[in-house]
Design an enzyme around this catalytic site. Sequence first.
Site, PDB file in Angstrom:
ATOM      1  NE  ARG A  86     -53.928  10.989  31.052  1.00  0.00           N
ATOM      2  CZ  ARG A  86     -55.222  11.174  31.309  1.00  0.00           C
ATOM      3  NH1 ARG A  86     -55.615  11.648  32.459  1.00  0.00           N
ATOM      4  NH2 ARG A  86     -56.133  10.863  30.404  1.00  0.00           N
ATOM      5  NE  ARG A 125     -65.959   9.230  27.856  1.00  0.00           N
ATOM      6  CZ  ARG A 125     -64.805   9.207  28.520  1.00  0.00           C
ATOM      7  NH1 ARG A 125     -64.672   8.438  29.589  1.00  0.00           N
ATOM      8  NH2 ARG A 125     -63.782   9.925  28.098  1.00  0.00           N
ATOM      9  NE  ARG A 169     -58.749  11.043  25.416  1.00  0.00           N
ATOM     10  CZ  ARG A 169     -60.000  10.710  25.698  1.00  0.00           C
ATOM     11  NH1 ARG A 169     -60.915  10.673  24.741  1.00  0.00           N
ATOM     12  NH2 ARG A 169     -60.343  10.413  26.923  1.00  0.00           N
TER      13      ARG A 169
END
Length: 212
Positions: A86, A125, A169
């Site tokens: 990342r 989710r 995020r």
Amino acid sequence: MILMGPPGAGKGTQAKLLEARFRIPHVSSGEILRSAVCAKTELGLEARKYMERGELVPDGVLLGAVRDRLAAEDCRDGFVLDGFPRTVTQSKALGEMLSAAGKPLDHVVSIRVPVSEVVSRLSGRRTCRRCESPYHVAYSPPRRDAVCDKCGGELYQRSDDREETIRARLQAHERQTAPLIEAYREQGVLRDIDGSGSPQEVWARILHEVDA
Ligand code: AMP
């Protein structure tokens, strides 16, 4: 193989399909960290502070755990990385691990999804506590309420799947990870995949690219 894309792009879902199809383990850095948090290990206690805020866990905290996981016997013939690397430092470290092990990087798949869709996917989710299979309250609900179809585990909402944290995020992805996607593009290994539509539609697109 590396799966890239913003949170909510469907990397976990597609990684599980790739794992089954090519018989190579799905290695998720998020999953490694969540089990460390759950087990309250030193890594978990440190990582938790960042995860709760939707920020990236510092490279120095995470790298050792990923290195150990990739050195395990089941990764000998390859693996699907989800959520790692990342940052530029992580991608360099991965490059070194791969060269030391004499393994090529075969595919970097970037799953692209518009931000508006990502927010609605993540806020609905639900994740299995036991096997981490993903569900969605509207798009792919489990057969029995809050119970995983695959292993019977309990489904829960990850604390970082709440709206406030989702934004942080996404920002971390834009700032720290998106430039990496461009670096892989310049190396000529990147395959762009349209991540809109159902998991089956996205899977067909990935398979087409990877088999090609
Ligand atoms: P994920 O399950 O991939 O969405 O990851 C959940 C959270 O774990 C992220 O928001 C980060 O806080 C942390 N995390 C996972 N993978 C990494 C990584 N490669 N580098 C830094 N932090 C990570």
